[in-house]
Design a protein around this motif. Structure first.
Motif, PDB file in Angstrom:
ATOM      1  N   PHE A  67     -32.507  18.630   6.745  1.00  8.47           N
ATOM      2  CA  PHE A  67     -32.193  18.082   7.877  1.00  8.47           C
ATOM      3  C   PHE A  67     -32.611  16.424   7.573  1.00  8.47           C
ATOM      4  O   PHE A  67     -31.980  15.428   8.210  1.00  8.47           O
ATOM      5  CB  PHE A  67     -33.185  18.533   9.003  1.00  8.47           C
ATOM      6  CG  PHE A  67     -33.131  17.800  10.533  1.00  8.47           C
ATOM      7  CD1 PHE A  67     -31.925  17.619  11.055  1.00  8.47           C
ATOM      8  CD2 PHE A  67     -34.185  17.453  11.089  1.00  8.47           C
ATOM      9  CE1 PHE A  67     -31.673  16.958  12.098  1.00  8.47           C
ATOM     10  CE2 PHE A  67     -34.011  16.821  12.401  1.00  8.47           C
ATOM     11  CZ  PHE A  67     -32.776  16.481  12.895  1.00  8.47           C
ATOM     12  N   ALA A  68     -33.630  16.202   6.883  1.00  7.22           N
ATOM     13  CA  ALA A  68     -34.031  14.681   6.676  1.00  7.22           C
ATOM     14  C   ALA A  68     -32.851  13.979   5.907  1.00  7.22           C
ATOM     15  O   ALA A  68     -32.425  12.982   6.452  1.00  7.22           O
ATOM     16  CB  ALA A  68     -35.179  14.819   6.026  1.00  7.22           C
ATOM     17  N   ASN A 117     -43.642  15.274  13.731  1.00  8.06           N
ATOM     18  CA  ASN A 117     -43.339  16.027  14.838  1.00  8.06           C
ATOM     19  C   ASN A 117     -42.160  15.749  15.546  1.00  8.06           C
ATOM     20  O   ASN A 117     -41.252  16.510  15.833  1.00  8.06           O
ATOM     21  CB  ASN A 117     -44.537  16.019  16.043  1.00  8.06           C
ATOM     22  CG  ASN A 117     -45.106  14.496  15.925  1.00  8.06           C
ATOM     23  OD1 ASN A 117     -44.279  13.491  16.234  1.00  8.06           O
ATOM     24  ND2 ASN A 117     -46.292  14.270  15.526  1.00  8.06           N
ATOM     25  N   VAL A 118     -41.979  14.554  16.086  1.00  9.78           N
ATOM     26  CA  VAL A 118     -40.623  14.082  16.892  1.00  9.78           C
ATOM     27  C   VAL A 118     -39.518  14.241  15.878  1.00  9.78           C
ATOM     28  O   VAL A 118     -38.372  14.752  16.339  1.00  9.78           O
ATOM     29  CB  VAL A 118     -40.861  12.702  17.647  1.00  9.78           C
ATOM     30  CG1 VAL A 118     -39.478  12.275  18.051  1.00  9.78           C
ATOM     31  CG2 VAL A 118     -42.020  12.701  18.339  1.00  9.78           C
ATOM     32  N   ILE A 119     -39.460  13.631  14.634  1.00 11.66           N
ATOM     33  CA  ILE A 119     -38.409  13.798  13.420  1.00 11.66           C
ATOM     34  C   ILE A 119     -38.861  14.387  12.461  1.00 11.66           C
ATOM     35  O   ILE A 119     -39.473  13.652  11.581  1.00 11.66           O
ATOM     36  CB  ILE A 119     -37.901  12.414  13.205  1.00 11.66           C
ATOM     37  CG1 ILE A 119     -37.508  11.582  14.566  1.00 11.66           C
ATOM     38  CG2 ILE A 119     -36.761  12.806  12.631  1.00 11.66           C
ATOM     39  CD1 ILE A 119     -36.873  10.199  14.280  1.00 11.66           C
ATOM     40  N   LEU A 237     -25.228   6.479  15.058  1.00 10.81           N
ATOM     41  CA  LEU A 237     -26.881   6.518  15.444  1.00 10.81           C
ATOM     42  C   LEU A 237     -27.200   7.066  16.927  1.00 10.81           C
ATOM     43  O   LEU A 237     -28.402   7.789  17.077  1.00 10.81           O
ATOM     44  CB  LEU A 237     -27.092   5.035  15.906  1.00 10.81           C
ATOM     45  CG  LEU A 237     -27.258   4.016  14.912  1.00 10.81           C
ATOM     46  CD1 LEU A 237     -27.595   2.510  15.445  1.00 10.81           C
ATOM     47  CD2 LEU A 237     -28.177   4.449  13.740  1.00 10.81           C
ATOM     48  N   ILE A 238     -26.244   7.276  17.703  1.00 13.69           N
ATOM     49  CA  ILE A 238     -26.197   8.185  18.864  1.00 13.69           C
ATOM     50  C   ILE A 238     -26.527   9.735  18.680  1.00 13.69           C
ATOM     51  O   ILE A 238     -27.054  10.492  19.209  1.00 13.69           O
ATOM     52  CB  ILE A 238     -25.234   7.922  19.940  1.00 13.69           C
ATOM     53  CG1 ILE A 238     -25.157   6.546  20.582  1.00 13.69           C
ATOM     54  CG2 ILE A 238     -25.224   9.015  21.102  1.00 13.69           C
ATOM     55  CD1 ILE A 238     -23.940   6.291  21.537  1.00 13.69           C
ATOM     56  N   VAL A 239     -25.349  10.126  17.751  1.00 19.24           N
ATOM     57  CA  VAL A 239     -25.421  11.294  17.164  1.00 19.24           C
ATOM     58  C   VAL A 239     -26.825  11.652  16.585  1.00 19.24           C
ATOM     59  O   VAL A 239     -27.306  12.676  16.719  1.00 19.24           O
ATOM     60  CB  VAL A 239     -24.173  11.559  16.179  1.00 19.24           C
ATOM     61  CG1 VAL A 239     -24.513  12.849  15.588  1.00 19.24           C
ATOM     62  CG2 VAL A 239     -22.759  11.559  16.700  1.00 19.24           C
ATOM     63  N   ALA A 240     -27.253  10.604  15.689  1.00 21.19           N
ATOM     64  CA  ALA A 240     -28.459  11.167  15.039  1.00 21.19           C
ATOM     65  C   ALA A 240     -29.670  11.452  15.906  1.00 21.19           C
ATOM     66  O   ALA A 240     -30.443  12.192  16.074  1.00 21.19           O
ATOM     67  CB  ALA A 240     -29.015   9.828  14.035  1.00 21.19           C
ATOM     68  N   ILE A 241     -29.806  10.526  16.997  1.00 24.16           N
ATOM     69  CA  ILE A 241     -30.691  10.594  18.145  1.00 24.16           C
ATOM     70  C   ILE A 241     -30.561  12.197  18.885  1.00 24.16           C
ATOM     71  O   ILE A 241     -31.337  12.862  19.080  1.00 24.16           O
ATOM     72  CB  ILE A 241     -30.620   9.595  19.091  1.00 24.16           C
ATOM     73  CG1 ILE A 241     -31.057   8.192  18.386  1.00 24.16           C
ATOM     74  CG2 ILE A 241     -31.533   9.881  20.493  1.00 24.16           C
ATOM     75  CD1 ILE A 241     -30.914   6.910  19.366  1.00 24.16           C
ATOM     76  N   ILE A 242     -29.281  12.165  19.022  1.00 31.94           N
ATOM     77  CA  ILE A 242     -29.051  13.796  19.757  1.00 31.94           C
ATOM     78  C   ILE A 242     -29.517  14.859  19.016  1.00 31.94           C
ATOM     79  O   ILE A 242     -30.063  15.910  19.358  1.00 31.94           O
ATOM     80  CB  ILE A 242     -27.603  13.967  20.141  1.00 31.94           C
ATOM     81  CG1 ILE A 242     -27.342  12.793  21.113  1.00 31.94           C
ATOM     82  CG2 ILE A 242     -27.203  15.154  20.529  1.00 31.94           C
ATOM     83  CD1 ILE A 242     -25.626  12.748  21.555  1.00 31.94           C
ATOM     84  N   ALA A 243     -29.400  14.794  17.589  1.00 33.91           N
ATOM     85  CA  ALA A 243     -29.776  15.678  16.695  1.00 33.91           C
ATOM     86  C   ALA A 243     -31.107  15.859  16.582  1.00 33.91           C
ATOM     87  O   ALA A 243     -31.727  16.907  16.698  1.00 33.91           O
ATOM     88  CB  ALA A 243     -29.083  15.468  15.040  1.00 33.91           C
ATOM     89  N   VAL A 244     -31.965  14.747  16.493  1.00 35.30           N
ATOM     90  CA  VAL A 244     -33.344  14.949  16.616  1.00 35.30           C
ATOM     91  C   VAL A 244     -33.960  15.554  17.923  1.00 35.30           C
ATOM     92  O   VAL A 244     -34.755  16.391  17.905  1.00 35.30           O
ATOM     93  CB  VAL A 244     -34.144  13.291  16.735  1.00 35.30           C
ATOM     94  CG1 VAL A 244     -35.323  13.110  16.862  1.00 35.30           C
ATOM     95  CG2 VAL A 244     -33.601  12.925  15.106  1.00 35.30           C
ATOM     96  N   ALA A 246     -32.380  17.548  19.650  1.00 38.78           N
ATOM     97  CA  ALA A 246     -32.097  18.939  19.856  1.00 38.78           C
ATOM     98  C   ALA A 246     -33.094  19.829  18.846  1.00 38.78           C
ATOM     99  O   ALA A 246     -33.212  20.738  19.373  1.00 38.78           O
ATOM    100  CB  ALA A 246     -30.521  19.386  19.335  1.00 38.78           C
ATOM    101  N   ALA A 247     -33.215  19.180  17.854  1.00 46.09           N
ATOM    102  CA  ALA A 247     -34.251  19.762  16.917  1.00 46.09           C
ATOM    103  C   ALA A 247     -35.670  19.877  17.580  1.00 46.09           C
ATOM    104  O   ALA A 247     -36.205  20.877  17.514  1.00 46.09           O
ATOM    105  CB  ALA A 247     -34.405  19.059  15.823  1.00 46.09           C
ATOM    106  N   LEU A 248     -35.949  18.902  18.212  1.00 51.78           N
ATOM    107  CA  LEU A 248     -37.270  18.799  19.076  1.00 51.78           C
ATOM    108  C   LEU A 248     -37.360  19.908  20.070  1.00 51.78           C
ATOM    109  O   LEU A 248     -38.304  20.466  20.426  1.00 51.78           O
ATOM    110  CB  LEU A 248     -37.510  17.257  19.698  1.00 51.78           C
ATOM    111  CG  LEU A 248     -38.967  17.258  20.201  1.00 51.78           C
ATOM    112  CD1 LEU A 248     -40.002  17.511  19.391  1.00 51.78           C
ATOM    113  CD2 LEU A 248     -39.164  15.747  20.732  1.00 51.78           C
TER     114      LEU A 248
END
Length: 441
Positions: A67-68, A117-119, A237-244, A246-248
């Motif tokens: 994921f990272a 935790n968050v990411i 960047l928006i996709v990255a934030i959404i993925a983060v 979603a994971a959280l």
């Protein structure tokens, strides 16, 4: 000789000699089993059975590594660096420079804490982000020992206190180990038990901010060769934030499940792949690279579970506890201090708090019961003893990670600029505050 003592000593000596920790754990477990009278075949069987106890945790680390790396392909780390460069600007004004120092240190602190935790990417963010920030550090004349202490604080404090991300993994390991030792506890009790030790980490960070406040000059070396520059867009960047997110969310909605981290990482990976942020044809290679990055930690966790199973099966834990209890007597304060010191020594050798807890819990929990410690105090002792030594250990990911990012230009020594500063600033406060927690809870 007591099989538990022999196994731990062999493992520590081999680790100190820089033998791979996984090999040291396997050899130590085998020697402990033979000395404890299990025999070759039974020792191997018990060790193999014990490996399954950490299978979920090991897979969690592997998935988070993938994921990272997938997140890095969106350009999110580059966006953070570009933002940092805008913050410092080109002004030589002393007040602007002082403010920029504060903001950059705060940025590194937040990212380090969020990596747990968050990411939840653990140390995977360091080789991706920190080398790109070295020019910023140099312009601000920031002492890299301070940055090391800030990163190490962010890698350790969240997992010992917050029940999210890697903290959830640590809390689950701690709760299961203490319960298996004979004291029924709930993971929800751990933040209360670890609040005082976490405060010790805060005190250590404050001291480090004072210790390394003076400017330190480094040569600006061009390290751009070999470093991939990812082009990012608003969409990526928006996709990255959404993925983060979603994971959280998946992780939080399944917080009672051992596999929450696995499926949280999977959710983020799926979003990154389906959105095109991670090229579908390259997805397999990207995820494999990420899993390789976290494979070492996974193998150490698996080996430590097998190690703990063997030393428990020998039956020598009870005799060791009885001997320790006779030595300590009824002195709870002395007992707590000695257990914390032993935890420090073991973790410095092993290099992993997550691996230390199953090893020491088998020995310490019965001793805590014998000395009359409450369940909360027992959690504080085992949790702190596990965390002690994570800062300062030459083989810990909490020290290897910062060095990997700060020494890309050859100006940051692993022992003197990472291990020694983090050992001094965190282990002593953690030892004191962990002891206080054991006494007052």
């Amino acid at each position: 000789m007591n099989a538990v003592v022999a196994a731990v000593l062999i493992m520590l000596i081999l680790s100190a000699l820089r033998v791979n920790v996984t090999i040291a754990l396997i050899v130590g477990a085998f020697a402990g089993g033979i000395i404890g009278g299990l025999g070759v075949e039974e020792t191997i069987n018990v060790f193999s059975t014990g490996l399954g106890d950490s299978a979920t945790v090991a897979l969690s680390y592997a998935m988070l590594g993938g994921f990272a790396v997938a997140i890095s392909k969106t350009g999110l780390p580059e966006a953070v660096v570009d933002g940092a460069l805008k913050v410092i600007g080109n002004s030589n004004d002393s007040k602007r420079k002082a403010l920029s120092k504060v903001l950059i240190v705060l940025l590194v602190l937040i990212i380090s804490c969020f990596s747990q935790n968050v990411i939840p990417v653990h140390i995977a963010f360091i080789p991706i982000l920190i080398p790109a920030l070295l020019r910023v550090f140099n312009e601000l004349e920031l002492d890299r020992r301070l940055i090391t202490c800030v990163i190490t604080f962010g890698l350790i404090t969240p997992y010992i206190f917050l029940p999210a991300g890697f903290g959830k993994i640590y809390h689950d390991i701690l709760a299961k180990a203490v319960t298996a030792g004979g004291v029924e506890v709930n993971p929800s009790d751990i933040p209360t038990a670890m609040a005082i030790p976490a405060l010790g980490m805060v005190v250590g960070l404050i001291i480090a901010l004072f210790s390394y406040r003076k400017p330190r000059v480094y040569k600006t070396v061009d390290i751009s060769e070999g470093i991939e520059r990812i082009t990012y867009s608003k969409r990526s960047l928006i996709v990255a934030i959404i993925a983060v997110l979603a994971a959280l969310v998946v992780q939080l909605l399944n917080s009672d499940s051992d596999g929450a981290m696995i499926f949280g990482a999977l959710a983020g990976i799926i979003i990154l792949t389906l959105s095109g942020a991670t090229n579908f044809k390259e997805a397999d290679e990207v995820l494999t690279d990420g899993m390789k990055m976290m494979a070492f930690i996974s193998f150490v966790l698996l080996s430590s579970a097998g190690f703990a199973s063997v030393i428990t099966e020998t039956g020598d834990v009870n005799s060791l506890v009885n001997y320790s209890a006779d030595l300590i007597g009824d002195n709870k304060a002395l007992g707590a201090f000695l257990m914390l010191v032993v935890g420090l020594l073991v973790t410095v050798g092993v290099g992993s708090s997550f691996s230390t807890v199953p090893i020491i819990a088998a020995i310490f929990v019965p001793l805590c019961v014998q000395l009359g410690f409450s369940p909360l105090a027992t959690l504080a002792i085992i949790g702190t003893a596990g965390a002690l030594g994570d800062a300062g250990s030459p083989v810990s990911d909490s020290t290897l990670g910062p060095t990997s990012g700060l020494n890309v230009d050859g100006q940051h020594d692993h022992i003197w600029d990472t291990c020694v500063p983090t050992f001094i600033h965190y282990n002593f406060p953690l030892l004191v505050f962990g002891w206080i927690a054991a006494v007052v809870l």
